[in-house]
Write an enzyme that holds these catalytic residues in place. Structure first.
Site, PDB file in Angstrom:
ATOM      1  N   SER A   1       0.850  -1.178   0.000  1.00 17.33           N
ATOM      2  CA  SER A   1       0.000   0.000   0.000  1.00 17.33           C
ATOM      3  C   SER A   1       0.896   1.242   0.000  1.00 17.33           C
ATOM      4  O   SER A   1       1.859   1.313  -0.755  1.00 17.33           O
ATOM      5  CB  SER A   1      -0.960  -0.042   1.189  1.00 17.33           C
ATOM      6  OG  SER A   1      -2.032   0.849   1.029  1.00 17.33           O
TER       7      SER A   1
ATOM      8  N   ASP B   1      -5.395  -3.130  -3.024  1.00 15.84           N
ATOM      9  CA  ASP B   1      -4.414  -2.937  -1.960  1.00 15.84           C
ATOM     10  C   ASP B   1      -3.698  -4.220  -1.534  1.00 15.84           C
ATOM     11  O   ASP B   1      -4.317  -5.231  -1.206  1.00 15.84           O
ATOM     12  CB  ASP B   1      -5.183  -2.365  -0.756  1.00 15.84           C
ATOM     13  CG  ASP B   1      -4.299  -1.744   0.284  1.00 15.84           C
ATOM     14  OD1 ASP B   1      -3.109  -2.090   0.349  1.00 15.84           O
ATOM     15  OD2 ASP B   1      -4.803  -0.890   1.043  1.00 15.84           O
TER      16      ASP B   1
END
Length: 287
Positions: free
Chosen positions: A42, A164
């Site tokens: 991320s 993500d």
């Protein structure tokens, strides 16, 4: 230079909360710390890129001043379909504003580890340094790893949808990946406080409805707390054993979607104060 090639640097994500850990990346670059392995998911993948390209200014800019750009995001961007945070600009577009120093990136030697999650299958996909041989491949990997569901549009790479990396098998903390790479000593940059545990979603039915087109994402969201909390406990056990140093934020001021640059700069300053205060302990651990 500090030779820490026996140490893995693990960088937690958290969107704009990473303005707090940005000064840690700056400090490590300025002190010429050489790790053997650097991994992030991320927003942590953005820090990974900044460190690997030894770009201290970009490490700060990406989580502070970048938010002032009119294309960064907001509700108008969300309505247009480009996301509350405009990932198309944040990754590809921003590279035009502040180009990546690819020559330096290509010359550094630590192994790189970036993860993203396939939105169609829930599978974790890994990019290492060998996979990041050109600017476009780097940008896409970081964008895929950082694609917050709902907040950002799904990222497509060769027709494959990604979200993500924190929704993958690591839970968002890459301790298992670093151990599999053979490391037994770890510096961890966390964006949640020491006593944080990720709560189990209270309304799983709502999550399944939100992600009805991507049921694998729903399952990943629902399963993440168990993975995250287990990985964090592993890190705490390693810390207790003297094998890990974990930087836990003591004064986090923002959440992941913060766009107010004054608040982001204040959060950066708070992180900087803590990094400077803890630096002698870091240096002793890394020696």
């Amino acid at each position: 230079m500090i030779d820490a090639r026996d140490t893995a640097l693990i960088i937690e994500g958290g969107g704009m909360r990473n303005s707090y850990t940005a000064p840690a990346i700056v400090k490590l670059i300025e002190q010429k710390v050489q790790f053997g392995w650097v991994g992030g998911v991320s927003a942590g993948s953005t820090h990974t890129l900044s460190f690997a390209s030894r770009d201290a200014e970009r490490a700060k800019w990406a989580f502070t001043d970048l938010a002032t750009h009119p294309e960064f995001g907001g509700w108008r961007s969300f309505v247009r379909g480009t996301g509350l945070l405009n990932s198309d600009f944040i990754y590809e577009g921003s590279a035009q504003v502040r180009p990546l120093d690819f020559d330096t990136f290509a010359s550094t030697t630590e192994e790189i580890h970036i993860e993203a999650t396939r939105a169609d299958t829930g599978e974790t996909v890994v990019w290492n340094r060998a996979d990041l041989a050109e600017v476009d491949s780097i940008t896409l990997a970081v964008r895929a790893s950082s694609t917050l569901p709902v907040i950002m549009p799904i990222t497509l790479i060769d027709g494959v949808p990604y979200v993500d990396g924190a929704l993958g098998s690591s839970g968002g903390l890459l301790i298992d990946a670093a151990q599999r790479a053979g490391y037994e000593k770890f510096l961890v940059l966390a964006t949640r406080p020491r006593d944080y545990t990720k709560p189990v979603p209270s309304r799983p039915g709502v999550i399944k409805r939100v992600f009805r087109r991507h049921p694998a994402v729903a399952e990943a969201v629902l399963g993440r707390p168990e993975l995250y909390n287990a990985a964090k406990q592993t890190m705490l056990d390693l810390e207790q054993a003297g094998q890990a140093y974990i930087f836990f934020p003591e004064n986090m001021m923002v959440e992941s979607t913060e766009r107010n640059v004054a608040k982001l700069n204040a959060n950066y300053a708070a992180g900087e104060e803590q990094v400077e205060r803890e630096w002698p302990q870091w240096r002793e651990f890394l020696a």
